[in-house]
Scaffold this motif. Structure first.
Motif, PDB file in Angstrom:
ATOM      1  N   LEU A 238       6.917   1.300  -4.855  1.00 58.58           N
ATOM      2  CA  LEU A 238       5.781   1.274  -3.936  1.00 58.58           C
ATOM      3  C   LEU A 238       5.517  -0.145  -3.458  1.00 58.58           C
ATOM      4  CD1 LEU A 238       3.103   2.564  -2.758  1.00 58.58           C
ATOM      5  CD2 LEU A 238       2.050   1.855  -4.903  1.00 58.58           C
ATOM      6  N   VAL A 239       5.245  -0.292  -2.170  1.00 60.47           N
ATOM      7  CA  VAL A 239       4.827  -1.575  -1.616  1.00 60.47           C
ATOM      8  C   VAL A 239       3.326  -1.518  -1.302  1.00 60.47           C
ATOM      9  CG1 VAL A 239       5.086  -3.218   0.266  1.00 60.47           C
ATOM     10  CG2 VAL A 239       7.106  -2.034  -0.650  1.00 60.47           C
ATOM     11  N   ALA A 240       2.938  -0.548  -0.491  1.00 61.74           N
ATOM     12  CA  ALA A 240       1.538  -0.415  -0.107  1.00 61.74           C
ATOM     13  C   ALA A 240       1.272   0.981   0.434  1.00 61.74           C
ATOM     14  CB  ALA A 240       1.165  -1.456   0.951  1.00 61.74           C
ATOM     15  N   THR A 241       0.034   1.437   0.261  1.00 55.32           N
ATOM     16  CA  THR A 241      -0.373   2.715   0.825  1.00 55.32           C
ATOM     17  C   THR A 241      -1.726   2.563   1.507  1.00 55.32           C
ATOM     18  OG1 THR A 241      -1.461   3.428  -1.215  1.00 55.32           O
ATOM     19  CG2 THR A 241       0.847   4.071  -0.930  1.00 55.32           C
ATOM     20  N   ILE A 242      -1.999   3.490   2.426  1.00 58.40           N
ATOM     21  CA  ILE A 242      -3.278   3.494   3.122  1.00 58.40           C
ATOM     22  C   ILE A 242      -3.700   4.941   3.353  1.00 58.40           C
ATOM     23  CG2 ILE A 242      -2.132   3.285   5.392  1.00 58.40           C
ATOM     24  CD1 ILE A 242      -4.608   1.606   6.265  1.00 58.40           C
ATOM     25  N   THR A 243      -4.957   5.242   3.044  1.00 61.48           N
ATOM     26  CA  THR A 243      -5.460   6.593   3.243  1.00 61.48           C
ATOM     27  C   THR A 243      -5.852   6.783   4.706  1.00 61.48           C
ATOM     28  OG1 THR A 243      -7.762   6.008   2.795  1.00 61.48           O
ATOM     29  CG2 THR A 243      -6.373   6.547   0.898  1.00 61.48           C
ATOM     30  N   SER A 244      -6.186   8.016   5.055  1.00 63.04           N
ATOM     31  CA  SER A 244      -6.576   8.304   6.430  1.00 63.04           C
ATOM     32  C   SER A 244      -7.878   7.604   6.807  1.00 63.04           C
ATOM     33  CB  SER A 244      -6.720   9.810   6.636  1.00 63.04           C
ATOM     34  OG  SER A 244      -7.641  10.357   5.703  1.00 63.04           O
ATOM     35  N   SER A 245      -8.689   7.265   5.812  1.00 66.70           N
ATOM     36  CA  SER A 245      -9.948   6.567   6.077  1.00 66.70           C
ATOM     37  C   SER A 245      -9.825   5.063   5.941  1.00 66.70           C
ATOM     38  CB  SER A 245     -11.040   7.084   5.138  1.00 66.70           C
ATOM     39  OG  SER A 245     -10.655   6.917   3.798  1.00 66.70           O
ATOM     40  N   GLY A 246      -8.622   4.573   5.621  1.00 69.00           N
ATOM     41  CA  GLY A 246      -8.384   3.131   5.617  1.00 69.00           C
ATOM     42  C   GLY A 246      -8.362   2.469   4.248  1.00 69.00           C
ATOM     43  N   GLY A 247      -8.496   3.231   3.188  1.00 71.28           N
ATOM     44  CA  GLY A 247      -8.403   2.643   1.864  1.00 71.28           C
ATOM     45  C   GLY A 247      -6.978   2.213   1.558  1.00 71.28           C
ATOM     46  N   THR A 248      -6.820   1.030   0.986  1.00 76.88           N
ATOM     47  CA  THR A 248      -5.484   0.480   0.779  1.00 76.88           C
ATOM     48  C   THR A 248      -5.194   0.212  -0.696  1.00 76.88           C
ATOM     49  OG1 THR A 248      -6.283  -1.776   1.125  1.00 76.88           O
ATOM     50  CG2 THR A 248      -5.439  -0.606   3.049  1.00 76.88           C
TER      51      THR A 248
ATOM     52  N   PHE B  88       1.177  -9.321   2.054  1.00 74.53           N
ATOM     53  CA  PHE B  88       1.424  -8.176   2.936  1.00 74.53           C
ATOM     54  C   PHE B  88       0.101  -7.497   3.283  1.00 74.53           C
ATOM     55  CE2 PHE B  88       6.026  -7.013   1.449  1.00 74.53           C
ATOM     56  CZ  PHE B  88       6.412  -8.341   1.662  1.00 74.53           C
ATOM     57  N   ALA B  89       0.046  -6.893   4.463  1.00 74.01           N
ATOM     58  CA  ALA B  89      -1.133  -6.133   4.870  1.00 74.01           C
ATOM     59  C   ALA B  89      -0.705  -4.846   5.552  1.00 74.01           C
ATOM     60  CB  ALA B  89      -2.002  -6.954   5.804  1.00 74.01           C
ATOM     61  N   ILE B  90      -1.212  -3.729   5.062  1.00 72.10           N
ATOM     62  CA  ILE B  90      -0.915  -2.433   5.661  1.00 72.10           C
ATOM     63  C   ILE B  90      -2.086  -2.013   6.536  1.00 72.10           C
ATOM     64  CG2 ILE B  90      -1.854  -1.118   3.700  1.00 72.10           C
ATOM     65  CD1 ILE B  90       0.440   0.914   4.157  1.00 72.10           C
ATOM     66  N   SER B  91      -1.769  -1.394   7.662  1.00 71.58           N
ATOM     67  CA  SER B  91      -2.800  -0.893   8.563  1.00 71.58           C
ATOM     68  C   SER B  91      -2.263   0.340   9.275  1.00 71.58           C
ATOM     69  CB  SER B  91      -3.209  -1.969   9.581  1.00 71.58           C
ATOM     70  OG  SER B  91      -2.091  -2.360  10.364  1.00 71.58           O
ATOM     71  N   ARG B  92      -3.134   1.045   9.978  1.00 72.44           N
ATOM     72  CA  ARG B  92      -2.689   2.241  10.680  1.00 72.44           C
ATOM     73  C   ARG B  92      -3.504   2.469  11.940  1.00 72.44           C
ATOM     74  NH1 ARG B  92      -3.405   7.195   6.711  1.00 72.44           N
ATOM     75  NH2 ARG B  92      -3.172   8.481   8.602  1.00 72.44           N
ATOM     76  N   ASP B  93      -2.877   3.184  12.860  1.00 70.82           N
ATOM     77  CA  ASP B  93      -3.524   3.612  14.096  1.00 70.82           C
ATOM     78  C   ASP B  93      -3.512   5.136  14.063  1.00 70.82           C
ATOM     79  OD1 ASP B  93      -4.141   4.478  16.677  1.00 70.82           O
ATOM     80  OD2 ASP B  93      -3.155   2.768  17.616  1.00 70.82           O
ATOM     81  N   ASN B  94      -4.645   5.732  13.737  1.00 73.20           N
ATOM     82  CA  ASN B  94      -4.682   7.188  13.571  1.00 73.20           C
ATOM     83  C   ASN B  94      -4.430   7.921  14.891  1.00 73.20           C
ATOM     84  OD1 ASN B  94      -5.171   7.085  10.795  1.00 73.20           O
ATOM     85  ND2 ASN B  94      -7.388   7.013  11.071  1.00 73.20           N
TER      86      ASN B  94
ATOM     87  N   GLY C  68      -2.248  12.472   6.552  1.00 73.92           N
ATOM     88  CA  GLY C  68      -3.032  11.970   5.442  1.00 73.92           C
ATOM     89  C   GLY C  68      -2.605  10.563   5.092  1.00 73.92           C
ATOM     90  N   ALA C  69      -2.407  10.330   3.815  1.00 68.57           N
ATOM     91  CA  ALA C  69      -2.005   8.999   3.367  1.00 68.57           C
ATOM     92  C   ALA C  69      -0.635   8.632   3.927  1.00 68.57           C
ATOM     93  CB  ALA C  69      -1.971   8.940   1.848  1.00 68.57           C
ATOM     94  N   MET C  70      -0.488   7.344   4.234  1.00 67.38           N
ATOM     95  CA  MET C  70       0.792   6.801   4.685  1.00 67.38           C
ATOM     96  C   MET C  70       1.107   5.585   3.826  1.00 67.38           C
ATOM     97  SD  MET C  70       0.326   7.085   8.836  1.00 67.38           S
ATOM     98  CE  MET C  70       2.076   7.265   9.218  1.00 67.38           C
ATOM     99  N   GLY C  71       2.373   5.233   3.764  1.00 69.70           N
ATOM    100  CA  GLY C  71       2.717   4.102   2.921  1.00 69.70           C
ATOM    101  C   GLY C  71       4.099   3.554   3.185  1.00 69.70           C
TER     102      GLY C  71
END
Length: 122
Positions: free
Chosen positions: A47-57, A67-73, A32-35
């Motif tokens: 907290l610095v940053a979080t990102i949901t599984s759908s990409g909401g930051t 800073f920019a948070i991103s993810r590779d599902n 799910g969410a990562m951060g």
């Protein structure tokens, strides 16, 4: 068993950049969410940053625009690109993830990485 492994910390001069990575592995059904959180000496973890599984930051005000948070599902990996670093960004950075793990039953738990040191100094 699930683990989060971080990498990418180090020493950088003010104004420089670093990219942190955190990969989740193990008996994972879904992530799910990562951060990212950080803890400076003598201070509470923040907290610095979080990102949901759908990409909401979501970002802390102190890092917005830098800073920019991103993810590779597909890889269960979250990244933190840190630009225009300041001495006050110095801290241990921790990865966090909400993971549904497999086993006899599916179990949802929050996991933390071991932390990676980021030092911003000239």
């Amino acid at each position: 068993q699930v683990q989060l492994v971080e990498s990418g910390g180090g020493l950088v001069q003010p104004g420089g950049s670093l990219r942190l990575s955190c990969a989740a592995s193990g008996s994972i059904f879904s992530v799910g969410a990562m951060g990212w959180y950080r803890q400076a000496p003598g201070k509470q973890r923040e907290l610095v940053a979080t990102i949901t599984s759908s990409g909401g930051t979501n970002y802390a005000d102190s890092v917005k625009g830098r800073f920019a948070i991103s993810r590779d599902n597909a890889q269960n990996t979250v990244y933190l690109q840190m630009d225009s670093l300041k001495p006050e960004d110095t801290a241990v950075y921790y990865c966090n993830a909400d993971i549904l793990s497999t086993g006899f039953l599916l179990k949802r738990s929050e996991y933390w990485g071991q932390g990676t040191q980021v030092t911003v100094s000239s």
